[in-house]
Design an enzyme around this catalytic site. Structure first.
Site, PDB file in Angstrom:
ATOM      1  N   SER A   1       0.859  -1.188   0.000  1.00 25.30           N
ATOM      2  CA  SER A   1       0.000   0.000   0.000  1.00 25.30           C
ATOM      3  C   SER A   1       0.893   1.236   0.000  1.00 25.30           C
ATOM      4  CB  SER A   1      -0.883   0.035   1.241  1.00 25.30           C
ATOM      5  OG  SER A   1      -1.400   1.337   1.409  1.00 25.30           O
TER       6      SER A   1
ATOM      7  N   THR B   1       0.872   3.939   3.732  1.00 27.74           N
ATOM      8  CA  THR B   1       1.515   3.838   5.045  1.00 27.74           C
ATOM      9  C   THR B   1       2.985   4.147   4.812  1.00 27.74           C
ATOM     10  OG1 THR B   1      -0.061   2.229   5.911  1.00 27.74           O
ATOM     11  CG2 THR B   1       2.106   2.244   6.934  1.00 27.74           C
TER      12      THR B   1
END
Length: 365
Positions: free
Chosen positions: A183, A186
Site C-alpha cells: 500500500s 503507510t
C-alpha cells in the site's frame, strides 16, 4: 440495471467514503433479516459452472472472480458479499491495533478515467474487533482471505511483530492470508518489498503460520503476498525470487499505483494510490512477468483494472489463476459478476478450452 439506474446515481452524488460505508452497512443489514441472504442471491447470484470451478491450495473456488481487499475492511459484510456471485473475497487490510487512518477526505472518484484514488491509510477496527465480526459471520459460503498490515506507528524494523500478531489473533477465522507490503499510504511500507526486510518478514510470517497450524491442529493455510505495480523489472525479479524462496503460497499482482499517466480528471492531483482502468495493462504485464519468473509454479491472483470479461481473461491468459475486482465493482455494480462469469465462459469456449485451468498462462506457452 437496478444499480446503474437507481443506486449508482445516488451513491455517486454522495461523498465517496460515505457511499462506501452506506454500501457496507446496507449489505450487512440486508442479510440480518430473515430471507435477506436468499433475496441477494436471487437478485445477483451467479450459477456455478464446472468450466470455471477450481481447487487451489486445498480450497474450492466456484469461480475465479474475487473481491479485492479494501472494500470490506473490517469484515462487516462478509455474508452479504458472499451472496453476490463472488468466487472468494478479501477482508482488511487489518492491523493489530485499531487506527483512524489518514485525514478526510481520502477517497476520490475520477469518473472520466474510470478510476479511484485513495489514501485511506489502513483505517480499521483492529484484529480484536475483526475477530468478533468474523465470529458472528459463522461458516463461510466462499473462501475468505484476511489481508494483514502493520500499524502506522510500528517502525519497519518491528513490522514482523505486527504481521505475526494479526495471524495469531485471526488464524482460525481466515481461509487464507494476504501479506500487504505494497500500500502506498503507510509511510515506508513499500520498502518491506525489498531484500533482507522482505526475507525477514516472510520468515516471521511463515513461522507464525506453522505455529498456529500446530496449535490449532490444522493442515496449514495458504499465505500470499500482495505486490505493487510500480516495481522496476529488477526489483520485481528480486522480490519474486525472495517470495519464491520463502515458501509463500502465491502472489497478488497488484496493489494501487502512484503513477498518474494519461489521467484527465482534476482529481489526478490528489495524493494516494490509483486504482481502476488506468491499471488494466500494467497489472497484466506484471502478472505475465511474475508467471515467467515463477515458471507458472506459484498461483497468481490478478488485480487491477478489471471491468470486462476480456480484461479478466487477459490476466488469466497472462498467468493469473484467479482475479479480483474493486474499482470496476464500484463503477459497474454487482450485476458485473454475472456478466464477467458468462463472458469468461464464452471466451474459454471460443478458444476451445474445456476448463479454465487450460487458459492460465496460455499466452506464455
Amino acid at each position: 440495471m437496478l444499480y446503474k439506474k437507481l443506486a449508482k446515481p445516488i451513491l455517486f452524488r454522495m461523498d465517496p467514503e460515505k457511499a462506501h460505508h452506506l454500501t457496507i452497512d446496507g449489505l450487512s443489514a440486508v442479510v440480518s433479516f430473515p430471507g435477506g441472504k436468499q433475496l441477494l442471491k436471487s437478485m445477483y447470484g451467479v450459477p456455478n459452472s464446472p468450466l470455471l470451478a477450481q481447487q487451489l491450495w486445498g480450497l474450492q473456488f466456484a469461480n475465479p472472480i474475487g473481491l479485492a481487499a479494501g472494500l470490506d475492511k473490517n469484515a462487516k459484510a462478509v455474508k452479504g458479499f458472499s451472496q453476490l456471485g463472488f468466487g472468494f473475497m478479501e477482508v482488511g487490510t487489518i492491523t493489530p491495533k485499531p487506527q483512524p487512518g489518514n485525514e478526510l477526505p481520502r477517497l476520490f472518484r475520477l469518473p472520466e478515467d474510470k478510476a479511484l484514488i485513495n489514501r485511506m491509510g489502513f483505517n480499521n477496527v483492529g484484529t480484536n474487533a475483526m475477530a468478533n465480526n468474523l465470529m458472528k459471520t459463522g461458516k463461510h459460503d466462499i473462501p475468505v482471505a484476511i489481508n494483514i498490515g502493520k500499524n502506522k506507528t510500528t517502525p519497519n524494523e518491528q513490522a514482523e511483530e505486527d504481521y505475526r500478531a494479526c495471524i495469531r489473533e485471526l488464524y482460525t477465522y481466515g481461509d487464507f492470508f494476504v501479506v500487504n507490503i505494497s500500500s502506498p499510504n503507510t509511510p515506508d511500507l513499500r520498502n518491506l518489498q525489498h531484500g533482507n526486510d522482505l526475507k525477514r518478514l516472510l520468515d516471521a510470517v511463515t513461522t507464525e503460520m506453522q505455529l498456529q497450524e500446530k496449535k490449532n491442529g490444522h493442515s496449514g493455510k495458504p499465505v500470499l503476498v500482495k505486490i505493487a505495480p510500480d516495481l522496476t523489472d529488477e526489483e520485481l525479479e528480486l522480490t519474486v525470487h525472495t517470495i519464491k524462496d520463502s515458501g509463500i503460497s502465491g502472489i497478488i499482482a497488484t496493489n494501487t499505483t502512484l503513477s498518474r499517466q494519461g489521467l484527465v480528471h482534476p482529481n489526478r492531483e490528489q495524493a494516494g494510490g490509483l486504482s481502476g482502468k488506468p491499471l488494466t495493462q500494467r497489472t497484466t504485464e506484471v502478472i505475465r512477468r511474475v508467471y515467467q519468473l515463477t515458471e507458472g509454479k506459484l498461483p497468481i491472483i490478478g488485480s487491477g483494472g478489471i471491468f470486462t470479461a476480456q480484461d479478466a481473461y487477459d490476466k488469466i491468459r497472462a498467468g493469473a489463476s484467479l482475479v479480483e475486482v474493486y474499482t470496476g465493482f464500484i463503477y459497474e455494480g454487482p450485476g458485473m459478476l454475472a456478466s464477467l462469469n458468462k463472458g469468461l465462459q464464452d471466451l474459454l469456449r471460443r478458444d476451445g478450452y474445456t476448463h479454465i485451468s487450460q487458459a492460465i498462462g496460455a499466452d506464455q506457452h
